[in-house]
Design a protein around this motif. Structure first.
Motif, PDB file in Angstrom:
ATOM      1  N   ILE A 128      29.513  16.502  47.155  1.00 46.85           N
ATOM      2  CA  ILE A 128      29.469  17.388  48.519  1.00 46.85           C
ATOM      3  C   ILE A 128      29.563  16.413  49.658  1.00 46.85           C
ATOM      4  O   ILE A 128      28.711  15.473  49.831  1.00 46.85           O
ATOM      5  CB  ILE A 128      28.167  18.290  48.465  1.00 46.85           C
ATOM      6  N   VAL A 129      30.620  16.556  50.403  1.00 40.21           N
ATOM      7  CA  VAL A 129      30.856  15.600  51.599  1.00 40.21           C
ATOM      8  C   VAL A 129      30.549  16.358  52.807  1.00 40.21           C
ATOM      9  O   VAL A 129      31.217  17.424  53.226  1.00 40.21           O
ATOM     10  CB  VAL A 129      32.270  15.031  51.638  1.00 40.21           C
ATOM     11  N   GLU A 130      29.646  15.919  53.821  1.00 44.60           N
ATOM     12  CA  GLU A 130      29.380  16.445  54.864  1.00 44.60           C
ATOM     13  C   GLU A 130      29.955  15.360  56.128  1.00 44.60           C
ATOM     14  O   GLU A 130      29.626  14.293  55.995  1.00 44.60           O
ATOM     15  CB  GLU A 130      27.844  16.667  55.237  1.00 44.60           C
ATOM     16  N   SER A 131      30.713  16.082  56.947  1.00 44.30           N
ATOM     17  CA  SER A 131      31.175  15.418  58.133  1.00 44.30           C
ATOM     18  C   SER A 131      31.015  15.780  59.349  1.00 44.30           C
ATOM     19  O   SER A 131      31.183  17.064  59.446  1.00 44.30           O
ATOM     20  CB  SER A 131      32.674  14.957  57.916  1.00 44.30           C
ATOM     21  N   ASN A 174      30.336   8.220  68.027  1.00 46.72           N
ATOM     22  CA  ASN A 174      31.390   8.402  68.899  1.00 46.72           C
ATOM     23  C   ASN A 174      32.389   8.885  68.206  1.00 46.72           C
ATOM     24  O   ASN A 174      32.732   8.857  66.921  1.00 46.72           O
ATOM     25  CB  ASN A 174      31.755   6.820  68.807  1.00 46.72           C
ATOM     26  N   PRO A 175      33.156   9.917  69.103  1.00 50.88           N
ATOM     27  CA  PRO A 175      34.026  10.743  68.250  1.00 50.88           C
ATOM     28  C   PRO A 175      35.152   9.973  67.396  1.00 50.88           C
ATOM     29  O   PRO A 175      35.891   8.919  68.146  1.00 50.88           O
ATOM     30  CB  PRO A 175      34.862  11.540  69.533  1.00 50.88           C
ATOM     31  N   ALA A 176      35.632  10.460  66.438  1.00 48.70           N
ATOM     32  CA  ALA A 176      36.527   9.909  65.456  1.00 48.70           C
ATOM     33  C   ALA A 176      37.384  10.866  64.771  1.00 48.70           C
ATOM     34  O   ALA A 176      36.933  11.906  64.514  1.00 48.70           O
ATOM     35  CB  ALA A 176      35.636   9.021  64.323  1.00 48.70           C
ATOM     36  N   TRP A 177      38.691  10.596  64.546  1.00 45.23           N
ATOM     37  CA  TRP A 177      39.541  11.410  64.051  1.00 45.23           C
ATOM     38  C   TRP A 177      39.211  11.848  62.380  1.00 45.23           C
ATOM     39  O   TRP A 177      39.317  12.852  61.968  1.00 45.23           O
ATOM     40  CB  TRP A 177      40.924  11.010  63.822  1.00 45.23           C
ATOM     41  N   MET A 178      38.504  10.756  61.935  1.00 39.37           N
ATOM     42  CA  MET A 178      38.095  10.874  60.614  1.00 39.37           C
ATOM     43  C   MET A 178      36.816  11.389  60.315  1.00 39.37           C
ATOM     44  O   MET A 178      36.298  11.705  59.434  1.00 39.37           O
ATOM     45  CB  MET A 178      38.099   9.595  59.727  1.00 39.37           C
ATOM     46  N   GLY A 179      35.960  11.512  61.668  1.00 36.12           N
ATOM     47  CA  GLY A 179      34.711  11.752  61.513  1.00 36.12           C
ATOM     48  C   GLY A 179      33.547  10.776  60.961  1.00 36.12           C
ATOM     49  O   GLY A 179      34.314   9.631  60.510  1.00 36.12           O
ATOM     50  N   TYR A 180      32.610  11.172  60.499  1.00 38.89           N
ATOM     51  CA  TYR A 180      31.696  10.294  59.668  1.00 38.89           C
ATOM     52  C   TYR A 180      31.211  11.059  58.659  1.00 38.89           C
ATOM     53  O   TYR A 180      30.452  12.369  58.630  1.00 38.89           O
ATOM     54  CB  TYR A 180      30.535   9.925  60.664  1.00 38.89           C
ATOM     55  N   SER A 181      31.247  10.563  57.469  1.00 38.02           N
ATOM     56  CA  SER A 181      30.976  11.273  56.263  1.00 38.02           C
ATOM     57  C   SER A 181      29.932  10.693  55.215  1.00 38.02           C
ATOM     58  O   SER A 181      29.860   9.555  55.020  1.00 38.02           O
ATOM     59  CB  SER A 181      32.309  11.448  55.269  1.00 38.02           C
TER      60      SER A 181
END
Lengths: 251, 258
Positions: free
Chosen positions: A166-169, A149-156
């Motif tokens: 290393i953080v992928e979002s 679901n689209p989110a401002w913070m995304g999924y990380s």
């Protein structure tokens, strides 16, 4: 130390009434009692650098995330360039943040408000003073969701590459603003953040924006976070006593 | 695919987007019964320091305490001062349009724990417990490092919290509130800057926790009072979602006084 100065100016009014002066434990100190920002980076029990603590961003990127990049490094798709120019020329009057909507990442990494890294089981949490928001970075090996679901913070999700986190979002909103000037982001954006705490007081940060819908090629921003010990986040309530919006008329 | 929701959560609205989220990612360390189903009455997990581990995604059993924080108490247990009576009356007469929560303002403590439509996640470390709330995307920090509550804190919606362990119960003391919070929704009970809240979190089993909150506010109530045990349930194989209150907000225009 510009960030600390800026923060001090913002907070001066309430400093005495807050927990802003409570000493952080385990801070290396110089003889005069000040935090030794060039002491070695602390490590967690598993040997990885411990990123926990309150941090300030490097000033100057709030307005334009790409300010250090050469022309052409941010290679807009035509529609995105048109949208960016529109956002600049209308002086940001459509900026969701002005309406107290979450500003998301990478923007939260460049705002002049402190944030706090926290280690927990299977995840790293970042608490942001700005907009009183937070983000979870899962370290438990889960893959990024296929159709989030689209989110401002995304999924990380995060993993360690040596001493670098290393953080992928992904999973961002379509109508994203990556900075105050309005660099667009879309639902196709993948954000890669690399966090490397080089000593007690400094964290090198690299943020790569890969959004083929908005940009012809990925682009990378590098900056440095500065540790901000012996203080705390304070409550930020965007909607309270809000007086700005009526003045945001643009052109 | 944006989730539709109501601020007060009176309309169940979670089912729509379940397939697209991390809501089905398996929780680790679930005790199982003989037939393999989660044993919600299983043992309480322990943190590395031997304390009960409250970590996990939790949700109030229902909206009982969100509506009426004094549910189950006798009327003489909760006695409002004249100041608070007048304010509560005004809130009711204005048909609750002044509820800060409707304006995306934080719901305060302990109301923030009580809305059974939105989960919250406890992140427990030895010196700091953080609660991430889905509703409004709020967080609270509870310091267990021995610091004292601030003597003259800047008033805030969620206050300043310290915690300590009393046996297996996490006792959280909070002060430094503003005078704008509503303690509950249907009743609209007021609180003042003198409010001091003591929350007692006790995880009874793997899947169940009880929270009791003591309200001590001499400006609003003639004496302190303590809620009946609020039941919280662990939510398995799920997580909290992003909640951006001001996004696509359509409710406020309908908040009109009768």
């Amino acid at each position: 130390m510009k960030a600390a100065v800026l923060t001090a100016l913002l907070f001066a009014a309430t400093a005495t009434a807050q927990w802003l002066t409570y000493p952080t434990p385990d801070v290396p100190r110089t003889k005069d009692g000040k935090a030794n920002l060039t002491a070695p980076a602390p490590r967690m029990a598993d040997g990885h650098p411990d990123l926990a603590g309150v941090w300030n961003t490097q000033p100057g990127y709030t307005g334009n995330l790409a300010k250090d990049l050469k022309p052409g490094e941010v290679s807009f798709q035509p529609w995105a360039e048109e949208l960016y120019n529109h956002r600049v020329s209308t002086e940001g009057k459509e900026d969701p943040q002005a309406y107290c909507v979450l500003s998301g990442v990478p923007r939260e990494n460049v705002v002049p408000y402190p944030f706090k890294f926290l280690n927990s089981k299977g995840e790293i949490v970042i608490l942001y003073e700005a907009l009183h928001s937070y983000r979870q970075i899962f370290m438990d090996g889960r893959p990024l969701p296929k159709e989030p679901n689209p989110a401002w913070m995304g999924y990380s999700v995060g993993h360690w590459d040596g001493d670098t986190l290393i953080v992928e979002s992904k999973g961002f909103e379509e109508n994203n603003w990556l900075d105050n000037s309005g660099h667009p982001g879309t639902e196709m954006m993948r954000l890669t953040e690399k966090f490397r705490r080089i000593d007690f007081g400094h964290m090198n940060v690299e943020m790569t924006i890969d959004d083929p819908k908005a940009y012809k090629k990925p682009w990378t921003v590098k900056l440095v976070f500065t540790a901000n010990p012996d203080t705390e986040l304070i409550e930020y309530v965007c909607d309270e006593n809000e007086k700005d919006l009526k003045h945001l008329v643009g052109k | 695919m944006k989730r539709s929701w109501s601020l007060f959560g009176l309309i169940p609205a979670l089912a729509l987007t379940a397939s697209a989220q991390w809501v089905n990612y398996p929780t680790v360390g679930i005790p199982r019964t003989a037939n393999g189903s989660p044993d919600m009455n299983g043992k309480v997990p322990k943190a590395a320091d031997g304390k009960p581990d409250l970590s996990g995604v939790w949700e109030a059993e229902d909206q009982t305490y969100f509506r009426d924080l004094a549910d189950g108490l006798s009327p003489d247990a909760v006695v409002l001062t004249p100041w608070a009576q007048a304010l509560q009356k005004q809130r009711e007469e204005r048909d609750h349009v002044d509820d800060p929560l409707a304006k995306c303002l934080p719901h305060g403590v302990p109301r923030v724990n009580t809305n059974g439509m939105f989960p919250f996640k406890i992140i427990q470390t030895p010196a700091l417990v953080v609660i991430l709330y889905e509703q409004l995307g709020l967080f609270r920090q509870i310091f267990l490092d021995g610091r004292k509550l601030a003597a003259d804190p800047n008033p805030s919606w969620l206050g300043y919290s310290t915690g300590r362990w009393d046996g297996d119960t996490l006792v959280v003391e909070t002060s430094g509130f503003n005078d704008k919070t509503w303690l509950d929704t249907f009743k609209g009970r007021p609180a003042s800057e003198q409010l001091r809240v003591t929350e007692r979190f006790r995880r009874n089993t793997f899947g169940n926790m009880e929270v009791r909150a003591t309200i001590d506010d001499p400006k609003a109530f003639t004496k302190p009072w303590t809620t009946t045990p609020q039941k919280m349930h662990l939510q398995l194989n799920t997580d909290i979602l992003e909640f951006s209150c001001n996004e696509n907000e359509k409710d406020l225009q309908h908040q009109v006084i009768k």
